[in-house]
Scaffold this active site. Sequence first.
Site, mmCIF file in Angstrom:
data_model
loop_
_atom_site.group_PDB
_atom_site.id
_atom_site.type_symbol
_atom_site.label_atom_id
_atom_site.label_comp_id
_atom_site.label_asym_id
_atom_site.label_seq_id
_atom_site.Cartn_x
_atom_site.Cartn_y
_atom_site.Cartn_z
ATOM 1 N N GLN A 58 -25.948 -1.309 -35.672
ATOM 2 C CA GLN A 58 -24.543 -2.041 -35.196
ATOM 3 C C GLN A 58 -24.632 -3.112 -34.733
ATOM 4 O O GLN A 58 -25.732 -3.892 -34.278
ATOM 5 C CB GLN A 58 -24.119 -1.014 -34.146
ATOM 6 C CG GLN A 58 -25.400 -1.172 -32.877
ATOM 7 C CD GLN A 58 -25.188 0.051 -31.912
ATOM 8 O OE1 GLN A 58 -24.501 -0.432 -30.786
ATOM 9 N NE2 GLN A 58 -25.557 1.435 -32.182
ATOM 10 N N GLU A 70 -19.596 -1.844 -33.180
ATOM 11 C CA GLU A 70 -19.359 -1.223 -31.941
ATOM 12 C C GLU A 70 -18.595 -2.071 -31.207
ATOM 13 O O GLU A 70 -18.796 -3.109 -30.599
ATOM 14 C CB GLU A 70 -20.652 -0.918 -31.231
ATOM 15 C CG GLU A 70 -20.669 -0.507 -29.808
ATOM 16 C CD GLU A 70 -21.863 -0.440 -28.889
ATOM 17 O OE1 GLU A 70 -21.782 -0.694 -27.778
ATOM 18 O OE2 GLU A 70 -22.833 -0.875 -29.504
ATOM 19 N N HIS A 74 -20.271 -14.907 -36.448
ATOM 20 C CA HIS A 74 -19.158 -13.878 -37.323
ATOM 21 C C HIS A 74 -19.833 -12.727 -37.859
ATOM 22 O O HIS A 74 -20.941 -12.549 -38.040
ATOM 23 C CB HIS A 74 -18.361 -14.640 -38.540
ATOM 24 C CG HIS A 74 -19.526 -14.888 -39.614
ATOM 25 N ND1 HIS A 74 -20.139 -15.988 -39.565
ATOM 26 C CD2 HIS A 74 -19.756 -14.402 -40.757
ATOM 27 C CE1 HIS A 74 -20.827 -16.229 -40.665
ATOM 28 N NE2 HIS A 74 -20.804 -15.119 -41.276
ATOM 29 N N GLU A 130 -15.968 -13.048 -41.825
ATOM 30 C CA GLU A 130 -15.968 -13.844 -42.968
ATOM 31 C C GLU A 130 -15.669 -12.530 -44.032
ATOM 32 O O GLU A 130 -16.124 -11.304 -43.916
ATOM 33 C CB GLU A 130 -17.362 -14.118 -43.342
ATOM 34 C CG GLU A 130 -17.410 -14.782 -44.735
ATOM 35 C CD GLU A 130 -19.080 -15.361 -44.911
ATOM 36 O OE1 GLU A 130 -19.339 -16.075 -46.100
ATOM 37 O OE2 GLU A 130 -19.993 -14.955 -44.183
#
Length: 184
Positions: A28, A94, A122, A168
């Site tokens: 995550q 998350e 990002h 992105e």
Amino acid sequence: MAAKESADKNPGLHTSVDEATKGYFLQQTMLRVKDPKVSLDFYSRIMGMSLLKRLDFEDLKFTLYFLGYEETSSAPSEATERTAWTFGHKALLELTHNWGTESDPDSKGYHNGNSEPRGFGHIGVTVDDVHKACKRFESLGVEFVKKPDDGKIKDIAFIKDPDGYWIEIFDTTNIAKTTAHAAV
């Protein structure tokens, strides 16, 4: 000539995996969000993610939302089993909501990592066609940092989520062509 991914081209890289780490995987990435209603709408309706699990920590006054591109119809219905099922999937997002931030007039939100001081950059999402996806995002009023035809690197885009985090956007065909000169 050694490949760019070889250890001799990347000082510090270990190519023999320690047996103790077999089975590890990236599970995550966490982003703090100001308003879960707005963020859940964005990530489910606009980005197409599903909510795999929600965890409420009442004594600590925060909630965690785990989202991803997993089919949830096969998810266990029992809460503890569903938690284990969720944490067994790779590359989830998350979202962490600290209760009260959505209605706090003094809350300025969170640092997105792309303004000074820079840090986090990002997350990335693969789509079927970057140009088609960006037309859809534009029609939905999504804010762009960079459109696919802008800048020096073509066929990738950056959009912003409701908290200003950059995402992105790329597809596997165009990203391979766009980065071909950097790959050799």
